[in-house]
Design a protein around this motif. Structure first.
Motif, PDB file in Angstrom:
ATOM      1  N   ASP A   1      -5.533 -10.081   3.104  1.00  0.00           N
ATOM      2  CA  ASP A   1      -7.415  -9.955   3.098  1.00  0.00           C
ATOM      3  C   ASP A   1      -7.503 -11.137   3.605  1.00  0.00           C
ATOM      4  OD1 ASP A   1      -5.941 -12.508   2.088  1.00  0.00           O
ATOM      5  OD2 ASP A   1      -7.341 -12.780   0.512  1.00  0.00           O
TER       6      ASP A   1
ATOM      7  N   ARG B   1      -0.650  -5.150   2.548  1.00  0.00           N
ATOM      8  CA  ARG B   1      -2.714  -5.023   3.330  1.00  0.00           C
ATOM      9  C   ARG B   1      -2.879  -6.508   3.167  1.00  0.00           C
ATOM     10  NH1 ARG B   1      -5.029  -2.861   7.139  1.00  0.00           N
ATOM     11  NH2 ARG B   1      -4.857  -0.512   6.469  1.00  0.00           N
TER      12      ARG B   1
ATOM     13  N   SER C   1     -16.564  -0.751  11.420  1.00  0.00           N
ATOM     14  CA  SER C   1     -15.962  -0.525  12.816  1.00  0.00           C
ATOM     15  C   SER C   1     -17.216  -1.055  13.634  1.00  0.00           C
ATOM     16  CB  SER C   1     -16.072   1.176  12.497  1.00  0.00           C
ATOM     17  OG  SER C   1     -15.858   1.566  14.085  1.00  0.00           O
TER      18      SER C   1
ATOM     19  N   PRO D   1      -7.199  -7.227   7.464  1.00  0.00           N
ATOM     20  CA  PRO D   1      -8.147  -6.406   6.087  1.00  0.00           C
ATOM     21  C   PRO D   1      -8.683  -5.061   7.676  1.00  0.00           C
ATOM     22  CG  PRO D   1      -8.776  -8.432   7.342  1.00  0.00           C
ATOM     23  CD  PRO D   1      -7.114  -8.520   7.770  1.00  0.00           C
ATOM     24  N   HIS D   2      -9.024  -4.570   6.190  1.00  0.00           N
ATOM     25  CA  HIS D   2     -10.327  -3.829   6.787  1.00  0.00           C
ATOM     26  C   HIS D   2     -11.361  -3.978   6.755  1.00  0.00           C
ATOM     27  CE1 HIS D   2      -7.613  -0.596   4.709  1.00  0.00           C
ATOM     28  NE2 HIS D   2      -7.408  -0.548   3.939  1.00  0.00           N
ATOM     29  N   LEU D   3     -11.222  -3.623   8.418  1.00  0.00           N
ATOM     30  CA  LEU D   3     -12.599  -3.952   9.348  1.00  0.00           C
ATOM     31  C   LEU D   3     -13.775  -2.805   9.607  1.00  0.00           C
ATOM     32  CD1 LEU D   3     -11.060  -6.494  12.580  1.00  0.00           C
ATOM     33  CD2 LEU D   3     -11.813  -7.295  10.298  1.00  0.00           C
TER      34      LEU D   3
ATOM     35  N   GLU E   1       0.397  -1.339   0.037  1.00  0.00           N
ATOM     36  CA  GLU E   1      -0.141  -0.248  -0.162  1.00  0.00           C
ATOM     37  C   GLU E   1       0.676   1.170   0.060  1.00  0.00           C
ATOM     38  OE1 GLU E   1      -2.475   0.139   3.347  1.00  0.00           O
ATOM     39  OE2 GLU E   1      -4.445  -1.394   1.966  1.00  0.00           O
TER      40      GLU E   1
ATOM     41  N   THR F   1      -6.587 -12.138   8.460  1.00  0.00           N
ATOM     42  CA  THR F   1      -5.804 -12.194   9.550  1.00  0.00           C
ATOM     43  C   THR F   1      -4.681 -13.315   9.450  1.00  0.00           C
ATOM     44  OG1 THR F   1      -6.911 -13.212  10.819  1.00  0.00           O
ATOM     45  CG2 THR F   1      -6.992 -10.930  10.855  1.00  0.00           C
TER      46      THR F   1
ATOM     47  N   GLN G   1      -0.317  -5.396   7.293  1.00  0.00           N
ATOM     48  CA  GLN G   1      -2.000  -5.267   8.725  1.00  0.00           C
ATOM     49  C   GLN G   1      -2.813  -6.193   7.708  1.00  0.00           C
ATOM     50  OE1 GLN G   1      -2.619  -1.049   7.316  1.00  0.00           O
ATOM     51  NE2 GLN G   1      -0.719   0.413   8.524  1.00  0.00           N
TER      52      GLN G   1
END
Length: 189
Positions: free
Chosen positions: A130, A128, A170, A166-168, A118, A132, A164
């Motif tokens: 995809d 990044r 909120s 995945p984008h989780l 990224e 954990t 890092q």
């Protein structure tokens, strides 16, 4: 007017003797010789015999061009772009963009299918993943990936890889949320 009036009135400039005229040749060599003599008389011998240094030389405020190459000659696009990149300091940026473009080639198809670079800042490459599980796997592979990237970019370019997950989404929704809550405790992958 008498000779005395003429001598007192205006000064008389001395007249140079006229060189004898050479016979005219039909082939034009006499004109070429005269021009060569005139040009040789206007420049000194020191200027004509100075060795070429590859730099521009100023002669009465203008640049002298000759048979030697200088920076005004047409240049190859490759050398011009290389000079521009060097002057602007874009070498590392372009090499890193090349790494981003060839990510699958550098880390392998299977790893590249699950992670992507990224950002790169001050020796730190942010990657990044995809899931954990792949974040854990890439953390274990990080020293190997750093070594491979430094082979491509030069020693010490990439110092550390920040892996890092995945984008989780909120889980901070609604009025009654807990600070430092763990969410639904799912690893998403």
């Amino acid at each position: 007017m008498s000779d005395e009036d003429e001598a007192v009135g205006s000064p008389v400039e001395p007249v140079e003797p006229v060189a004898p005229v050479e016979p005219h040749a039909d082939d034009g060599l006499d004109l070429a010789r005269a021009l060569t003599r005139a040009a040789a008389g206007s420049t000194s011998r020191a200027k004509r015999r100075r060795p070429f240094t590859g730099e521009r030389r100023a002669v009465t405020g203008s640049r002298v061009s000759g048979s030697h190459p200088d920076d005004r000659d047409p240049q190859l696009l490759d050398s011009t772009l290389a000079r521009l990149i060097g002057e602007r300091g874009w070498e590392l940026d372009l090499r890193m963009r090349g790494v981003f473009a060839r990510w699958a080639e550098l880390v392998g198809d299977e790893v590249a299918a699950h992670c992507s670079p990224e950002a790169f800042t001050d020796g730190k490459l942010v990657v990044r993943t995809d899931s954990t599980a792949w974040a854990t796997q890439l953390t274990l592979l990080a020293p190997t990936v750093v070594r491979r990237l430094n082979e491509e970019l030069g020693h010490g370019t990439v110092v550390v890889i920040d892996v890092q997950g995945p984008h989780l989404p909120s889980w901070k929704k609604g009025l009654r949320t807990t600070r430092d809550g763990r969410g639904p405790r799912d690893t998403y992958g």
